[in-house]
Design an enzyme around this catalytic site. Structure first.
Site, PDB file in Angstrom:
ATOM      1  N   ARG A   1     -10.174 -11.578   2.265  1.00  0.00           N
ATOM      2  CA  ARG A   1     -11.019 -12.681   1.672  1.00  0.00           C
ATOM      3  C   ARG A   1     -10.292 -14.042   1.808  1.00  0.00           C
ATOM      4  O   ARG A   1     -10.953 -15.058   2.169  1.00  0.00           O
ATOM      5  CB  ARG A   1     -11.868 -12.309   0.311  1.00  0.00           C
ATOM      6  CG  ARG A   1     -10.462 -12.397  -0.542  1.00  0.00           C
ATOM      7  CD  ARG A   1     -10.880 -11.458  -2.015  1.00  0.00           C
ATOM      8  NE  ARG A   1     -10.952 -10.110  -1.512  1.00  0.00           N
ATOM      9  CZ  ARG A   1     -11.369  -9.174  -2.529  1.00  0.00           C
ATOM     10  NH1 ARG A   1     -11.870  -9.380  -3.660  1.00  0.00           N
ATOM     11  NH2 ARG A   1     -11.297  -7.727  -2.337  1.00  0.00           N
TER      12      ARG A   1
ATOM     13  N   LYS B   1       0.918  -1.130   0.076  1.00  0.00           N
ATOM     14  CA  LYS B   1      -0.033  -0.003  -0.066  1.00  0.00           C
ATOM     15  C   LYS B   1       1.007   1.331  -0.200  1.00  0.00           C
ATOM     16  O   LYS B   1       2.193   1.148   0.466  1.00  0.00           O
ATOM     17  CB  LYS B   1      -0.876   0.015   1.340  1.00  0.00           C
ATOM     18  CG  LYS B   1      -1.925  -0.820   1.351  1.00  0.00           C
ATOM     19  CD  LYS B   1      -2.737  -0.751   2.552  1.00  0.00           C
ATOM     20  CE  LYS B   1      -4.010  -1.845   2.842  1.00  0.00           C
ATOM     21  NZ  LYS B   1      -4.968  -1.637   1.832  1.00  0.00           N
TER      22      LYS B   1
HETATM   23  N1  BES Z   1      -8.121  -3.738   4.577  1.00  0.00           N
HETATM   24  C1  BES Z   1      -8.110  -3.339   3.303  1.00  0.00           C
HETATM   25  C2  BES Z   1      -9.539  -2.767   3.287  1.00  0.00           C
HETATM   26  C3  BES Z   1      -9.689  -1.230   3.836  1.00  0.00           C
HETATM   27  C4  BES Z   1      -9.451  -0.320   3.490  1.00  0.00           C
HETATM   28  C5  BES Z   1      -9.993  -1.033   4.902  1.00  0.00           C
HETATM   29  C6  BES Z   1      -9.577   0.990   3.994  1.00  0.00           C
HETATM   30  C7  BES Z   1     -10.265  -0.026   5.971  1.00  0.00           C
HETATM   31  C8  BES Z   1      -9.892   1.085   5.324  1.00  0.00           C
HETATM   32  C9  BES Z   1      -8.316  -4.606   2.533  1.00  0.00           C
HETATM   33  O1  BES Z   1      -7.469  -5.543   2.787  1.00  0.00           O
HETATM   34  C10 BES Z   1      -7.794  -4.021   0.937  1.00  0.00           C
HETATM   35  O2  BES Z   1      -6.546  -3.859   1.191  1.00  0.00           O
HETATM   36  N2  BES Z   1      -8.587  -4.174   0.072  1.00  0.00           N
HETATM   37  C11 BES Z   1      -8.280  -3.778  -1.381  1.00  0.00           C
HETATM   38  C12 BES Z   1      -9.006  -4.710  -2.091  1.00  0.00           C
HETATM   39  C13 BES Z   1      -8.301  -4.727  -3.656  1.00  0.00           C
HETATM   40  C14 BES Z   1      -6.523  -5.130  -3.695  1.00  0.00           C
HETATM   41  C15 BES Z   1      -8.984  -5.702  -4.306  1.00  0.00           C
HETATM   42  C16 BES Z   1      -8.814  -2.458  -1.334  1.00  0.00           C
HETATM   43  O3  BES Z   1      -9.910  -2.241  -0.981  1.00  0.00           O
HETATM   44  O4  BES Z   1      -8.166  -1.494  -2.144  1.00  0.00           O
HETATM   45 MN    MN Z   2      -5.548  -5.287   2.086  1.00  0.00          MN
END
Ligand code: BES
Ligand code: MN
Ligand code: ZN
Length: 491
Positions: A344, A270
């Protein structure tokens, strides 16, 4: 703010702040006699344009010779506040006005119009929830009275009934506070092992907890969950909590939480901005552990399973790569397109395990699963997905009652197709569009025919706007919602 809450019939003790909860102007508790000149209060009410409606209040300094320092008069109108939530909020509003007072007497009148023992117990709960803050790491800028314990006394002729009613409210409050603590705690002190120990500690309340190690999970074939954990120095855990408050023969209801103690994104790392918030990526698991505590503390008459998938998502030489294919416990294979879609992967094994071991009446999972749910619903509703209309309706109704609101989003075969993979049974991302829905479709592939609901709490478990009963970053979202669901439909 630390508080010590008691209930008493009359209060002759002096206090720094006296709070009068009134439904009419010029009708005050008997103890008002302690104020030397009771014309003062009428004058103050007039000057404040106070008509005792809900939302109105005024404050004045008690004269010399009074038992009170300051007096706060709060209106509740005539039957205007008839919902428990309004009384929770009222308690929160009163808490916000405590300021530096150390002794606070809150005078209620459970026999009066529009009040009741149960509503007043909600006031006390709201006050306690608002008092929560997470300040143990502040050593320099903390205000000097932050550690002072405030003695809050609810004064009412029916104080014993209120106290009894508060036992259930306190169970809810303690569950919410546990959930908030877990979300607020940084990841250096709260890893999977430490989180599992918190689940174990709930045995004190009659919960039975099993903790699976990496080795045991490996034997069970939980390779989707384990794959997420590969880049972390800290080993994963699966916590299985059981509260057996129902009949022996009755199948349990089940709650499953995403417990990613920190989500760097892994190799699909990230961006740095805001990454610190990912210490809250265990908000789903926090809600489940909080809920279990609440249900046990109030001795809910039902059988409940709570499962926490606890891992850390880190980039490392041993971390899993985009393109890797893992075989989940269910036997279905998954192509990992993006290592940041890890929630997931954790949940699919936890859900399959839960379903096959316990054959539950339903499974509800909670997860800070997608940023996309924030785009869709902001901080004000959690995303709800379900394969069962009745369960979805029950959750939605509990959401309206507790103001922990949810909004149902669709599941359908066109969305399901978006996660078909070139190389495996499915892939862990579905592309740019409908990100929250494709994540839910992924989970649905692991629940079989069991009634199931998924709550995407990425926007509500942390960083949601402050309310009357919450000023903390970690909100504890889900505990009050699901406690209400259980109480209304499954006891
Ligand atoms: N933990 C994150 C989602 C999240 C984002 C929670 C902001 C709280 C605040 C999750 O694991 C994630 O990174 N999801 C990705 C999925 C994508 C790579 C398909 C996302 O939402 O960008
Ligand atoms: Mn994630
Ligand atoms: Zn995550």
């Amino acid at each position: 703010m630390k508080i010590d809450l008691t209930f008493s019939k009359t209060s002759k003790t002096a206090c720094d702040l006296a709070v009068f909860v009134v439904d009419k102007v010029d009708e005050y508790p008997a103890d008002i006699e302690n104020i030397a000149d009771d014309k003062l209060i009428s004058k103050a009410a007039k000057l404040a344009d106070f008509s005792a409606k809900s939302g109105e209040s005024f404050t004045f300094i008690a004269p010399d010779g009074s038992n009170y320092g300051k007096v706060l008069v709060v209106g509740i109108g005539n039957g205007e506040l008839d919902e428990v939530n309004q009384w929770l909020n009222l308690g929160g509003q009163i808490c916000a006005k405590i300021g530096s007072a150390e002794k606070v007497n809150v005078f209620t009148n459970s026999a009066g119009e529009g009040q009741s023992e149960d509503l007043i117990a909600h006031l006390a709960a709201g006050l306690t929830l608002r008092a929560y803050d997470f300040d143990q790491y502040k050593t320099v800028t903390k205000k000097k009275d932050a550690d002072k314990v405030r003695k809050i006394k609810i004064v009412d002729v029916n104080h014993l009934k209120i106290k009894k009613s508060f036992v259930e409210q306190d169970a809810i409050v303690q569950g919410v506070i546990l959930a908030r603590n877990m979300v607020n705690e940084p990841a250096n002190t709260l890893g999977p092992v430490e989180f599992a120990a918190e689940a174990k500690a709930l045995e004190e309340f009659g919960i039975k907890t099993e903790i699976l190690t990496e080795k045991q999970m490996s034997k069970l074939g939980m390779n989707a969950l384990l794959g997420v954990s590969l880049g972390s120095e800290r080993p994963p855990r699966l916590a299985i909590m059981r509260w057996d408050g129902g009949k022996k023969s009755e199948a349990p209801i089940a709650f499953v939480g995403k417990g990613v103690v920190f989500d760097t994104g892994g190799i699909s790392i990230k961006p740095a901005g805001g990454m610190e918030d990912m210490k809250g990526d265990m908000g789903g698991a926090a809600a489940v552990i909080g809920l279990m505590k609440t249900l046990a503390m109030r001795k809910a008459k039902t059988n409940v399973v709570g499962i926490l998938g606890l891992v850390e998502n880190m980039p490392d030489g041993k971390a899993q790569r985009p393109g890797d294919i893992v075989t989940s416990m269910s036997g279905q294979t998954i192509e990992v397109i993006n290592t940041d879609a890890e929630g997931r992967l954790v949940l699919c094994d936890a859900l399959h395990y839960c379903n096959t071991r316990f054959n539950p009446q339903f499974m509800i999972n909670l997860a800070t699963l997608t940023g996309a749910v924030l785009v869709a619903l902001g901080n004000h509703h959690a995303g709800l997905f379900s394969n069962n209309d009745e369960l979805a309706d029950q959750i939605s109704e509990a959401g309206l009652n507790t103001r922990e609101r949810v909004w149902r989003l669709p599941l359908d075969k066109e969305y399901d197709k978006m996660i078909d993979s070139k190389f495996a049974d499915m892939k862990n991302t579905g592309g740019r569009h409908a990100g929250s829905i494709t994540a839910a479709q992924f989970l649905q592939r692991f629940v079989g025919e069991t009634p199931w609901a998924h709550l995407d709490v990425a926007g509500t478990a942390m960083g949601s706007p402050k309310t009357d009963i919450n000023t903390s970053w970690g909100s504890g979202f889900g505990v009050r919602l699901l406690n209400q669901l259980v109480e209304q439909n499954y006891e």
